[in-house]
Design a protein around this motif. Structure first.
Motif, mmCIF file in Angstrom:
data_model
loop_
_atom_site.group_PDB
_atom_site.id
_atom_site.type_symbol
_atom_site.label_atom_id
_atom_site.label_comp_id
_atom_site.label_asym_id
_atom_site.label_seq_id
_atom_site.Cartn_x
_atom_site.Cartn_y
_atom_site.Cartn_z
ATOM 1 N N TYR A 76 1.671 -1.081 5.444
ATOM 2 C CA TYR A 76 2.423 0.165 5.552
ATOM 3 C C TYR A 76 1.519 1.277 5.055
ATOM 4 C CZ TYR A 76 5.920 3.787 4.865
ATOM 5 O OH TYR A 76 6.611 4.966 4.930
ATOM 6 N N GLY A 77 1.154 2.197 5.929
ATOM 7 C CA GLY A 77 0.195 3.225 5.547
ATOM 8 C C GLY A 77 -1.115 2.621 5.086
ATOM 9 N N GLN A 78 -1.503 1.510 5.702
ATOM 10 C CA GLN A 78 -2.729 0.755 5.397
ATOM 11 C C GLN A 78 -2.701 0.050 4.047
ATOM 12 O OE1 GLN A 78 -6.532 2.514 6.551
ATOM 13 N NE2 GLN A 78 -5.454 4.097 7.708
ATOM 14 N N LEU A 79 -1.569 0.112 3.341
ATOM 15 C CA LEU A 79 -1.412 -0.665 2.107
ATOM 16 C C LEU A 79 -0.913 -2.049 2.486
ATOM 17 C CD1 LEU A 79 -1.285 -0.485 -1.136
ATOM 18 C CD2 LEU A 79 1.182 -0.284 -0.778
ATOM 19 N N GLU A 118 -7.415 -1.837 -4.415
ATOM 20 C CA GLU A 118 -6.058 -1.640 -3.888
ATOM 21 C C GLU A 118 -4.996 -2.487 -4.600
ATOM 22 O OE1 GLU A 118 -5.688 -1.498 0.455
ATOM 23 O OE2 GLU A 118 -3.920 -2.763 0.233
ATOM 24 N N ARG A 133 1.233 10.059 -7.977
ATOM 25 C CA ARG A 133 2.469 10.276 -7.217
ATOM 26 C C ARG A 133 3.634 9.615 -7.954
ATOM 27 N NH1 ARG A 133 5.306 8.674 -2.111
ATOM 28 N NH2 ARG A 133 5.667 10.597 -0.949
ATOM 29 N N ARG A 175 -2.066 3.478 -2.163
ATOM 30 C CA ARG A 175 -2.658 4.300 -1.113
ATOM 31 C C ARG A 175 -1.619 4.606 -0.047
ATOM 32 N NH1 ARG A 175 -7.093 1.117 2.301
ATOM 33 N NH2 ARG A 175 -7.127 3.115 3.401
ATOM 34 N N TYR A 176 -1.847 5.683 0.691
ATOM 35 C CA TYR A 176 -1.139 5.933 1.944
ATOM 36 C C TYR A 176 -2.196 6.394 2.932
ATOM 37 C CZ TYR A 176 2.122 7.446 5.469
ATOM 38 O OH TYR A 176 2.804 7.584 6.663
ATOM 39 N N ASN A 177 -2.551 5.505 3.849
ATOM 40 C CA ASN A 177 -3.673 5.715 4.759
ATOM 41 C C ASN A 177 -4.936 5.992 3.953
ATOM 42 O OD1 ASN A 177 -2.150 5.203 7.098
ATOM 43 N ND2 ASN A 177 -1.328 7.284 7.060
ATOM 44 N N SER A 178 -5.561 7.162 4.097
ATOM 45 C CA SER A 178 -6.820 7.422 3.384
ATOM 46 C C SER A 178 -6.616 8.195 2.090
ATOM 47 C CB SER A 178 -7.784 8.193 4.295
ATOM 48 O OG SER A 178 -7.214 9.428 4.687
ATOM 49 N N THR A 179 -5.352 8.365 1.671
ATOM 50 C CA THR A 179 -5.051 9.096 0.430
ATOM 51 C C THR A 179 -4.733 8.114 -0.700
ATOM 52 O OG1 THR A 179 -4.156 10.977 1.671
ATOM 53 C CG2 THR A 179 -3.566 10.811 -0.654
ATOM 54 N N GLN A 189 -3.053 7.066 -4.077
ATOM 55 C CA GLN A 189 -1.847 7.460 -4.803
ATOM 56 C C GLN A 189 -1.706 6.588 -6.046
ATOM 57 O OE1 GLN A 189 1.258 6.950 -1.854
ATOM 58 N NE2 GLN A 189 0.923 8.996 -1.014
#
Length: 254
Positions: free
Chosen positions: A124-127, A171, A213, A238-242, A244
């Motif tokens: 989910y969002g690359q996580l 991660e 976050r 993470r959420y995609n490349s961000t 968190q």
């Protein structure tokens, strides 16, 4: 007298007959009742988190249809409300998010076995996450109080790993920064908004920064951000490349 003797014989005979009836009756009744069978969750083949990452890399989203298990330690649960229907778990090969069907049940320090049948490895969002986790049929808590030490990292190292495509190295893990502070622009704010997530930033002496976050449902959401510099412990989400960062407790924001 003969009459009294006859009555005594009759009473004795009656008592003996009654006793014999009780013994005979009891011998026909089963005293040890069978307990209902206890469901045993099989172990099957044991995988680690690195194995799950490889499965996802090879196949994309994958649902387990046979007996597999994963042993890991919970590094963050839902106790402060900063995450919901979720937990982060870690073993010696890495860390991963659990996304559960129902809230509650796991706390940091729980050593668990995740029975993977019926669960799905997805992102989910690359996580990377283990989704469709049933709290009762997929989670076995083996012991409590197994607290893992955070991995010390710098903001520069964390950001560089994302830029290089190597964020998997951190991660979902429990990490610690030695000396950071909230940015000047965020000071005076609360961790989160009244009805939304709060996105605040910490920085180091070289002005490298990363987002923290916080859910508006966190127990500390309305606390004012602390001033000053010091260590901070969090989960590397993470959420995609961000990136968190997710705080477990304000006691770990020093």
């Amino acid at each position: 007298s003969k009459i009294k003797m006859k009555k005594l014989v009759m009473i004795t005979f009656t008592v003996m007959l009654a006793s014999l009836f009780v013994i005979t009756t009891n011998s026909c009744v089963k005293q040890d009742f069978d307990e209902p069978p206890i469901g045993v969750i099989p172990v099957g083949e044991v995988l680690n988190i690195a194995d799950l990452r490889q499965i996802f890399a090879d196949s994309g989203a994958y649902q387990f249809t046979s007996d597999y298990s994963l042993y890991a330690t919970v590094v963050m649960g839902e106790s402060t409300g900063n995450i919901y229907r979720s937990a982060y778990i870690q073993d010696t090969s890495g860390a991963i998010n659990l996304y559960m069907k129902n809230p509650g049940g796991l706390v940091a320090g729980d050593n668990i076995r995740v029975y993977l049948k019926g669960c799905e490895v997805s992102a989910y969002g690359q996580l990377l996450q283990i989704a469709n986790v049933d709290n009762d049929s997929n989670i076995i808590i083996n012991s409590n109080g197994n607290f893992l030490q955070p991995r010390t990292v710098t903001i520069a190292e964390l950001n560089q790993s994302m830029d290089d495509g190597n964020f998997v190295e951190y991660e979902s893990q429990l990490i610690r920064f030695d000396s950071v502070q909230f940015t000047t622009g965020d000071l005076g704010k609360t961790y989160a908004e009244d009805d939304d997530y709060g996105e605040r930033y910490i920085e180091d002496c070289n002005y490298n920064s990363v987002m923290v976050r916080t859910s508006s449902y966190a127990s500390f959401a309305q606390n004012i951000l602390p001033e000053g510099r010091g260590p901070l412990t969090a989960i590397a989400g993470r959420y995609n490349s961000t990136i968190q960062l997710i705080i477990r407790s304000t006691q770990e924001v020093q």
